[in-house]
Design an enzyme around this catalytic site. Structure first.
Site, PDB file in Angstrom:
ATOM      1  N   LYS A 102      57.503  49.194  45.777  1.00  0.00           N
ATOM      2  CA  LYS A 102      56.833  48.365  44.767  1.00  0.00           C
ATOM      3  C   LYS A 102      57.846  47.673  43.859  1.00  0.00           C
ATOM      4  O   LYS A 102      57.676  46.502  43.511  1.00  0.00           O
ATOM      5  CB  LYS A 102      55.872  49.221  43.942  1.00  0.00           C
ATOM      6  CG  LYS A 102      54.602  49.597  44.687  1.00  0.00           C
ATOM      7  CD  LYS A 102      53.603  50.273  43.773  1.00  0.00           C
ATOM      8  CE  LYS A 102      52.312  50.556  44.529  1.00  0.00           C
ATOM      9  NZ  LYS A 102      51.295  51.217  43.665  1.00  0.00           N
TER      10      LYS A 102
ATOM     11  N   ARG B 159      53.645  47.696  35.903  1.00  0.00           N
ATOM     12  CA  ARG B 159      53.141  48.936  35.323  1.00  0.00           C
ATOM     13  C   ARG B 159      54.206  50.026  35.403  1.00  0.00           C
ATOM     14  O   ARG B 159      54.773  50.263  36.477  1.00  0.00           O
ATOM     15  CB  ARG B 159      51.885  49.385  36.068  1.00  0.00           C
ATOM     16  CG  ARG B 159      50.737  48.395  35.968  1.00  0.00           C
ATOM     17  CD  ARG B 159      49.658  48.665  36.992  1.00  0.00           C
ATOM     18  NE  ARG B 159      49.138  50.028  36.869  1.00  0.00           N
ATOM     19  CZ  ARG B 159      48.393  50.618  37.785  1.00  0.00           C
ATOM     20  NH1 ARG B 159      48.103  49.979  38.908  1.00  0.00           N
ATOM     21  NH2 ARG B 159      47.964  51.850  37.600  1.00  0.00           N
TER      22      ARG B 159
ATOM     23  N   GLY C 196      48.053  43.984  40.201  1.00  0.00           N
ATOM     24  CA  GLY C 196      48.112  44.495  41.569  1.00  0.00           C
ATOM     25  C   GLY C 196      48.943  43.586  42.453  1.00  0.00           C
ATOM     26  O   GLY C 196      48.701  43.476  43.655  1.00  0.00           O
ATOM     27  N   GLY C 197      49.933  42.933  41.856  1.00  0.00           N
ATOM     28  CA  GLY C 197      50.700  41.913  42.559  1.00  0.00           C
ATOM     29  C   GLY C 197      51.604  42.422  43.662  1.00  0.00           C
ATOM     30  O   GLY C 197      52.102  41.621  44.457  1.00  0.00           O
ATOM     31  N   THR C 198      51.842  43.735  43.741  1.00  0.00           N
ATOM     32  CA  THR C 198      52.687  44.258  44.821  1.00  0.00           C
ATOM     33  C   THR C 198      51.879  44.632  46.054  1.00  0.00           C
ATOM     34  O   THR C 198      52.439  45.013  47.077  1.00  0.00           O
ATOM     35  CB  THR C 198      53.454  45.508  44.360  1.00  0.00           C
ATOM     36  OG1 THR C 198      52.519  46.546  44.025  1.00  0.00           O
ATOM     37  CG2 THR C 198      54.333  45.200  43.159  1.00  0.00           C
TER      38      THR C 198
ATOM     39  N   HIS D  47      30.657  50.282  57.076  1.00  0.00           N
ATOM     40  CA  HIS D  47      30.960  48.860  56.900  1.00  0.00           C
ATOM     41  C   HIS D  47      31.007  48.156  58.255  1.00  0.00           C
ATOM     42  O   HIS D  47      30.516  47.025  58.400  1.00  0.00           O
ATOM     43  CB  HIS D  47      32.277  48.686  56.153  1.00  0.00           C
ATOM     44  CG  HIS D  47      32.201  49.152  54.735  1.00  0.00           C
ATOM     45  ND1 HIS D  47      33.259  49.066  53.860  1.00  0.00           N
ATOM     46  CD2 HIS D  47      31.194  49.711  54.021  1.00  0.00           C
ATOM     47  CE1 HIS D  47      32.902  49.539  52.679  1.00  0.00           C
ATOM     48  NE2 HIS D  47      31.658  49.948  52.756  1.00  0.00           N
TER      49      HIS D  47
ATOM     50  N   GLY E 196      47.697  41.074  46.767  1.00  0.00           N
ATOM     51  CA  GLY E 196      48.296  40.652  45.504  1.00  0.00           C
ATOM     52  C   GLY E 196      49.538  39.813  45.672  1.00  0.00           C
ATOM     53  O   GLY E 196      49.687  38.756  45.046  1.00  0.00           O
TER      54      GLY E 196
ATOM     55  N   LYS F 231      31.534  47.824  42.820  1.00  0.00           N
ATOM     56  CA  LYS F 231      31.864  46.420  42.573  1.00  0.00           C
ATOM     57  C   LYS F 231      30.788  45.751  41.724  1.00  0.00           C
ATOM     58  O   LYS F 231      31.090  44.923  40.856  1.00  0.00           O
ATOM     59  CB  LYS F 231      32.053  45.680  43.895  1.00  0.00           C
ATOM     60  CG  LYS F 231      33.344  46.043  44.614  1.00  0.00           C
ATOM     61  CD  LYS F 231      33.482  45.314  45.933  1.00  0.00           C
ATOM     62  CE  LYS F 231      34.796  45.685  46.623  1.00  0.00           C
ATOM     63  NZ  LYS F 231      34.957  45.005  47.936  1.00  0.00           N
TER      64      LYS F 231
END
Length: 314
Positions: A46, A37, A12-14, A272, A18, A140
């Site tokens: 991306k 990916r 998820g680096g983009t 939240h 990330g 989670k």
């Protein structure tokens, strides 16, 4: 035995967090890899982000969640995996992908630390959360359960409120910019939250990767000067801007009514907000033996205070 900094794979680096974690990992001297990916298809943004990260020193590794073997092979090239995939819009999809990643890490058998995609409210503290927003915490916890059942060494990061989403807008919903005339105060406005610059979140996250003190623990980002109420935040802005805002109080009953009247996505987000600003869920518990506080572990990190952060909006 291999010496030196751990090799870190960011999945998820983009994304929003990330790309920050990739940069922080490189800055800390880790050989840093980013999962590339094929599913990005024609997403030019991306692709450009991936190429920019490559220019900064990251290594791109191809892998697909639809190809288990490719994930296993990618994981085998590193020591640590950090997942930063966003689940804002399709959380069940995020859950499925993370469980696939857990399976790959389990099969690879070489990972000495896995950090799943959390970075917000500690889900272990949210068993009482309102429906339907509770689903985000339950999912989670499902990932945590899979990690622990697979005996994968791990660290969970509870980074609390991202400043970009909660500070510049003085925690107003529906905008990212400071209000000019009026704003809403949630209840008495005195519940203490924790606000974090996203770059500092990345720095603390990377610091924890090789630290034996964070092994199989939750790291809470609670630097003392960033523990603030909404009222504290508003006063900071008024002092900086010289502009006094009209304050409209929303009672807890009125806020709960807003939740009931919203669509599904709105109910999740508003729920939240309710837990943060009415219940004080980020600070109403003590950190136990299974947790550590980041600014105590790493006092050398000069984290950004929120009065300084707010100056960018002047």
């Amino acid at each position: 035995m291999r010496m030196g900094k751990s090799r870190v794979l960011v999945v998820g680096g983009t994304g929003y967090m990330g790309r920050r974690i990739v940069k922080a990992s490189l800055a800390e001297g880790h050989p840093t890899y980013v999962l590339r990916r094929p599913e990005i298809g024609l997403d030019m943004d991306k692709l450009q982000t991936l190429l920019e990260l490559k220019q900064q020193g990251a290594v791109l590794i191809e892998g697909s969640f639809s190809d288990h073997r490719s994930l296993v092979e990618a994981v085998k090239q590193v020591d640590v995996v950090v997942c930063t995939m966003s689940g804002v819009h399709f959380r069940s999809h995020n859950l499925l992908l993370q469980l696939k990643l857990v399976d790959a890490i389990k099969e690879a058998g070489n990972i000495k630390r896995f950090l799943p995609s959390e970075f917000g409210i500690d889900p272990a503290q949210m068993e009482h959360a309102l429906e339907p927003g509770r689903v985000t915490f339950d999912e989670k916890m499902s990932v945590r359960k899979a990690i622990e059942e697979a005996n994968i060494p791990h660290t969970y990061i509870s980074a609390n409120c991202f400043a970009g989403y909660f500070v510049g807008n003085l925690s107003q919903m529906g905008t990212l910019l400071p209000p000019k005339h009026t704003l809403h105060i949630y209840g008495h406005g005195n519940a203490k939250a924790v606000f974090m610059d996203e770059d500092d979140i990345a720095t603390y996250t990377v610091k924890s990767l090789d630290d034996p003190r964070t092994h199989n623990k939750t790291v809470y980002l609670r630097p003392p000067e960033n523990i603030l109420s909404q009222t504290d935040l508003v006063h900071m802005w008024e002092n900086l801007s010289g502009n006094t805002l009209e304050k409209i109080t929303i009672s807890d009953q009125d806020f709960l009514a807003l939740i009931q009247g919203a669509d599904f996505v709105g109910q999740v987000g508003l729920g939240h907000f309710y837990h943060i600003f009415y219940e004080g869920c980020l600070t109403n518990f003590e950190i136990g033996e299974d947790g550590e506080e980041a600014s105590r572990l790493y006092p050398q990190v000069q984290y950004k205070r929120m009065d300084e952060y707010l100056k960018r909006y002047l």
